[in-house]
Write a protein that holds these residues in place. Structure first.
Motif, short mmCIF file in Angstrom:
data_model
loop_
_atom_site.label_atom_id
_atom_site.label_comp_id
_atom_site.label_asym_id
_atom_site.label_seq_id
_atom_site.Cartn_x
_atom_site.Cartn_y
_atom_site.Cartn_z
N GLU A 102 -13.01 7.11 14.82
CA GLU A 102 -12.10 6.51 15.79
C GLU A 102 -12.13 5.01 15.53
OE1 GLU A 102 -11.06 6.47 20.57
OE2 GLU A 102 -12.92 7.38 19.86
N ARG A 103 -10.97 4.39 15.50
CA ARG A 103 -10.93 2.95 15.26
C ARG A 103 -9.89 2.29 16.15
NH1 ARG A 103 -7.76 1.20 9.74
NH2 ARG A 103 -5.94 2.56 9.92
N THR A 104 -10.20 1.08 16.56
CA THR A 104 -9.27 0.24 17.31
C THR A 104 -9.04 -1.02 16.49
OG1 THR A 104 -10.06 1.09 19.43
CG2 THR A 104 -8.83 -0.98 19.46
N PHE A 105 -7.79 -1.30 16.22
CA PHE A 105 -7.45 -2.43 15.35
C PHE A 105 -6.12 -3.02 15.81
CE2 PHE A 105 -5.44 1.31 13.62
CZ PHE A 105 -4.19 0.88 13.20
N VAL A 106 -5.70 -4.08 15.15
CA VAL A 106 -4.37 -4.62 15.42
C VAL A 106 -3.53 -4.54 14.16
CG1 VAL A 106 -5.10 -6.16 17.28
CG2 VAL A 106 -4.99 -7.03 14.92
N GLN A 107 -2.25 -4.31 14.40
CA GLN A 107 -1.21 -4.40 13.38
C GLN A 107 -0.32 -5.56 13.80
OE1 GLN A 107 1.05 -0.94 11.45
NE2 GLN A 107 2.46 -1.59 13.07
N VAL A 164 2.82 -11.47 17.42
CA VAL A 164 2.29 -10.80 18.61
C VAL A 164 1.53 -9.57 18.12
CG1 VAL A 164 2.78 -9.59 20.76
CG2 VAL A 164 4.16 -11.58 20.09
N PRO A 165 0.19 -9.55 18.23
CA PRO A 165 -0.57 -8.40 17.74
C PRO A 165 -0.24 -7.12 18.50
CG PRO A 165 -2.01 -10.29 18.15
CD PRO A 165 -0.69 -10.59 18.77
N VAL A 166 -0.18 -6.02 17.80
CA VAL A 166 -0.02 -4.70 18.40
C VAL A 166 -1.37 -4.00 18.29
CG1 VAL A 166 1.18 -2.49 18.31
CG2 VAL A 166 2.41 -4.60 17.75
N LYS A 167 -1.99 -3.73 19.42
CA LYS A 167 -3.30 -3.09 19.44
C LYS A 167 -3.14 -1.57 19.39
CE LYS A 167 -7.71 -3.28 21.95
NZ LYS A 167 -8.43 -3.93 23.08
N ILE A 168 -3.86 -0.94 18.47
CA ILE A 168 -3.69 0.49 18.22
C ILE A 168 -5.05 1.17 18.19
CG2 ILE A 168 -2.92 2.21 16.53
CD1 ILE A 168 -0.81 0.20 15.60
N GLN A 196 -2.42 5.75 19.12
CA GLN A 196 -2.02 5.36 20.47
C GLN A 196 -1.90 3.84 20.55
OE1 GLN A 196 -4.98 5.95 23.48
NE2 GLN A 196 -3.52 5.90 25.18
N ILE A 197 -0.75 3.36 21.03
CA ILE A 197 -0.55 1.92 21.18
C ILE A 197 -1.12 1.48 22.53
CG2 ILE A 197 1.16 0.07 21.31
CD1 ILE A 197 2.97 1.72 19.55
N GLN A 198 -1.94 0.43 22.50
CA GLN A 198 -2.60 -0.06 23.71
C GLN A 198 -2.10 -1.44 24.15
OE1 GLN A 198 -6.79 0.26 22.60
NE2 GLN A 198 -6.86 2.37 23.34
N ALA A 199 -1.39 -2.14 23.31
CA ALA A 199 -0.80 -3.43 23.65
C ALA A 199 0.19 -3.78 22.54
CB ALA A 199 -1.88 -4.53 23.77
N PRO A 200 1.25 -4.57 22.89
CA PRO A 200 1.57 -5.21 24.16
C PRO A 200 2.13 -4.22 25.19
CG PRO A 200 3.31 -5.59 22.57
CD PRO A 200 2.23 -4.88 21.83
N ALA A 201 2.35 -4.71 26.40
CA ALA A 201 2.71 -3.85 27.51
C ALA A 201 3.99 -3.05 27.26
CB ALA A 201 2.86 -4.69 28.79
N ARG A 202 4.95 -3.65 26.55
CA ARG A 202 6.23 -2.97 26.34
C ARG A 202 6.10 -1.73 25.46
NH1 ARG A 202 8.22 -4.47 21.31
NH2 ARG A 202 7.16 -6.27 20.36
N LEU A 203 5.02 -1.63 24.70
CA LEU A 203 4.81 -0.48 23.82
C LEU A 203 3.67 0.42 24.28
CD1 LEU A 203 5.11 -2.26 20.35
CD2 LEU A 203 6.90 -0.97 21.54
N THR A 204 2.93 -0.01 25.28
CA THR A 204 1.73 0.72 25.70
C THR A 204 2.06 2.13 26.15
OG1 THR A 204 0.63 -1.32 26.39
CG2 THR A 204 -0.19 0.74 27.34
N GLY A 205 1.24 3.07 25.71
CA GLY A 205 1.38 4.46 26.13
C GLY A 205 2.07 5.36 25.13
N ASN A 206 2.75 4.81 24.14
CA ASN A 206 3.36 5.63 23.10
C ASN A 206 2.26 6.19 22.20
OD1 ASN A 206 5.86 5.00 24.14
ND2 ASN A 206 6.32 3.46 22.60
N VAL A 207 2.33 7.49 21.91
CA VAL A 207 1.28 8.16 21.13
C VAL A 207 1.93 9.03 20.05
CG1 VAL A 207 -0.82 9.55 21.21
CG2 VAL A 207 -0.10 8.29 23.25
N LEU A 208 1.36 8.96 18.85
CA LEU A 208 1.78 9.79 17.74
C LEU A 208 0.69 10.79 17.41
CD1 LEU A 208 3.57 10.43 15.19
CD2 LEU A 208 2.31 8.60 14.03
N LEU A 209 1.06 12.04 17.13
CA LEU A 209 0.14 13.08 16.68
C LEU A 209 0.64 13.62 15.35
CD1 LEU A 209 -2.07 15.33 17.00
CD2 LEU A 209 -0.37 16.62 18.33
N THR A 258 5.19 2.95 12.73
CA THR A 258 4.93 2.70 14.14
C THR A 258 4.75 1.22 14.43
OG1 THR A 258 3.82 4.85 14.33
CG2 THR A 258 3.37 3.23 16.06
N ALA A 259 5.55 0.70 15.37
CA ALA A 259 5.40 -0.66 15.90
C ALA A 259 5.28 -1.71 14.80
CB ALA A 259 4.17 -0.73 16.82
#
Length: 450
Positions: free
Chosen positions: A177-182, A192-196, A224-237, A274-275
């Protein structure tokens, strides 16, 4: 004997001869070279003629602090700038050379002593030995035989498709599991970093183990996108297939705005990533992923070039994204290049196939099978994008991977950086373990509603 010239000739011949439906595994005699004249992963164990590439002696040992730089005291042996790039063109890709022309006043490459730091668990080396005499390409190179074990299938590759499959199947810890920015970076340097958050697991690492659901599954993946707010909650499987002709990649998207999960067969090939603000394709992630069926793959041979390597300085936890990202390209003071041998593979779009990249030239590190550099060409035959993977040996987990992947757009002056974790704590968790139910449409619906 001129090794480079001979390898290019042999490689071209192998690439041109590849046209049959199934490619046989190598002989026991060839496989016996693994661990002898070759490393357990199939690289040449010896260094090069002048010693600028050392012999492989086992790589960095397991354990230790993940981000502690074992080469911190070293200084560059060479700095390449626009002023002297022509002198070093033989060890640069066309895309790297073009970066000096695009940014003559700011782009540079600090070249350090080469270290062959790649090291994997012994079980992986045993899998590679098994695969060498058992694994086969099927369906014209678009799948792998069922007797292929986890890890690279073709340590002694016979064609370009085998090399690219080695990249796609290489060991990445089994599960993580990893959390990073794109970060899409504009021409003026604004971003504007996109946190994933990503989760990934090969079937053998699931808590219940492999079962009948895992037939033809290479790995499971959520994003799963965690930031910014406008993209938060979108999830790819994604359920990534081992043979994408027998059963193509399956993908689903949870859209937070619509609050629904839908099938997403378009998440493949040159669909926007994605994003990414249109700065990469779906198959640009991890330098290349997915079905290889739209290209003809020619194995050119081996070359010695400067590639990003041992990028501990770039992974420093004290660095901020503002320090790393600047107009045009990443701050070159934090990048480390080394001379390494790479496999060169040219992918040319098949007649009648569609993709925004008409040609892609891959340079794959011989020790890790990680794609290190990719030059992308548009439909006019013009250089368009230059991709680099800034490699890092995750010492605690014995995983060679990357700490950043970057895609420079030579035409627009924009670029996209992914996998940065400097402000995200450890970033990678290689001890994460999941269940089958964590990779279902129901699971991503729950993730998106949090």
């Amino acid at each position: 004997m001129n090794f480079k010239s001979t390898a290019l000739i042999l490689g071209s011949a192998m690439g041109l001869s590849f046209s049959i439906n199934t490619i046989a595994a190598v002989s026991e005699a060839d496989a016996a070279r693994l661990g002898a004249s070759l490393t357990p992963m199939g690289a040449e164990k010896a260094g090069n003629a002048d010693g600028s590439i050392p012999a492989w002696t086992g790589g960095l040992p397991a354990g230790g602090e993940r981000y502690t730089d074992p080469y911190a005291s070293e200084q560059p042996v060479l700095t390449i700038t626009a002023a002297n790039a022509a002198e070093h063109q033989a060890k640069l890709t066309p895309g790297q050379a073009a970066m000096f022309g695009k940014y003559p006043d700011s782009f540079k490459m600090n070249v350090y002593p080469s270290h062959r730091s790649a090291s994997l668990p012994q079980a992986q080396y045993e899998n590679v030995r098994h695969n060498a005499v058992n694994a086969e390409l099927t369906d014209n190179g678009n799948g792998l035989s069922q007797n292929t074990q986890e890890g690279i299938p073709f340590p002694i590759p016979q064609n370009g498709l085998e090399v690219i499959w080695n990249h796609m199947t290489r060991y990445r810890g089994g599960a993580l599991e990893r959390t990073f920015v794109q970060v899409p970076v504009h021409e003026n340097g604004n971003f504007v970093p996109v946190k994933i958050n990503e989760r990934m697991s090969w079937p053998d690492y699931l808590k219940e183990g492999r079962n009948g659901k895992d037939d033809n599954i290479l790995f499971y993946f959520t994003q799963q996108i965690q930031a910014p707010a406008r993209l938060t909650g979108n999830v790819l499987l994604v359920h990534e297939a081992q043979n994408q002709i027998a059963k193509p990649r399956q993908a689903w998207l949870y859209n937070a705005g619509q609050r629904r999960v839908r099938r997403a067969p378009q998440i493949a090939y040159d669909a926007p990533g994605t994003a990414s603000d249109g700065q990469r394709t779906s198959d640009n992630l991890d330098m290349f992923n997915g079905a290889p069926d739209r290209y003809d793959w020619n194995l050119v041979g081996k070359e010695e070039i400067y590639i990003p390597y041992n990028s501990f300085k770039l992974a420093d936890r004290d660095l901020s994204y503002k320090q790393i990202l600047q107009p045009g390209h990443m701050n070159p003071d934090y990048s480390r290049y080394e001379l390494h041998r790479v496999w060169k593979v040219e992918a040319t779009l098949k007649e009648g196939a569609r993709h925004i990249y008409a040609k892609r030239v891959f340079y794959i590190d011989e020790d890790t099978w990680q794609v290190a550099v990719v030059d992308h060409y548009d439909g006019r035959g013009q250089l368009w994008r230059v991709g680099e993977a800034h490699q890092l040996q995750y010492q605690d987990a014995q995983v060679p991977w990357l700490t950043a992947e970057v895609l420079y757009d030579l035409q627009s002056g924009r670029y996209l950086v992914g996998s940065l974790t400097n402000e995200e704590g450890d970033g990678f968790d290689f001890n994460a373990r999941f269940k089958h139910r964590d990779f279902t449409p129901q699971a991503i619906r729950r993730m998106g509603k949090r």
